[in-house]
Motif scaffolding. Sequence first.
Motif: not given
Length: 280
Positions: A54-62, A15-21, A269-273
């Motif tokens: 916010i839409f959320c999904f997961a990435h597995a551990a490495y 939320e703080k960074s302005g994400c929707t996902a 910054v990257n989201l704005k770009t």
Amino acid sequence: MSIAGGPHTAFARGEKSGCTAIQIFTKNQNRWAAKSLDDAEIAKFDTERERTGIFCFAHAAYLPNLASPDKALWRKSIEAMKVEMERCDALGLPYLIFHPGSHISDTRKNGVERVARSLRELYDSGNFSVALTLEITAGQGTNLGNSFEELAEIIRLSGVGGLLKTCYDTCHAFAAGYDIREKGDYENTWREFDEILGIDKLAVIHLNDSKHDLGSRKDRHEHIGKGYIGLDGFRNIMNDDRLSNIPMVLETPKGLNTRDGSDIDMDKVNLKTLRELVND
Ligand code: MN
Ligand code: MN
Ligand code: ZN
């Protein structure tokens, strides 16, 4: 997004960074073990997801390697992936993105078959809702999954293809040789993707620029527009109607080491770009 303090904390960070996902690890990504999710954490997670939208999904551990030729390590990987799938289901996460794995000392073909068998075994072992989501890789070392064909072969051999999804990582695909910079190359890449894997199987896009050139097979993420892909490639993606309903997340470096030590939120910054690339 970091889950330091519990998985639910990722939403406020997004939320703080302005994400929707957002994408999270459901556990420490560098450890095999995880303390189990209690009902209180699951409830807080639901509340925060609801509150932020916010839409959320997961990435597995490495650590897990579903292609491992080492029997013990392969078994450990299967068990670890099961735990991650259970956590995704407990948190109501639709996708668990993972890298197919490394064939190490074994042949590529055996590696591909082992991953396919793993996917079948995982879905045979429980009634999971989460979609295991194969991410295209850069093809570093003995990593599998750096071509649409190889991902399609894993999916086909698994026999559980209907349950699986795919993830397109712009840095990985570029390093694997798929160009998206000029319009013609961009269209070719997605035509191939659609023919071989199907855009309907695409669940998620990882938006990362690349520190290395096309076909380098090196997996090094760069800030949007600052790498070899450049703004044109991302402009193509941001204005592609076929991808407008696909959730996209950044996996770019988080902070910038500014000379005065001030704290810049590089996600912002990257989201704005990216958002500025959208044509009206
Ligand atoms: Mn990944
Ligand atoms: Mn990625
Ligand atoms: Zn990567």
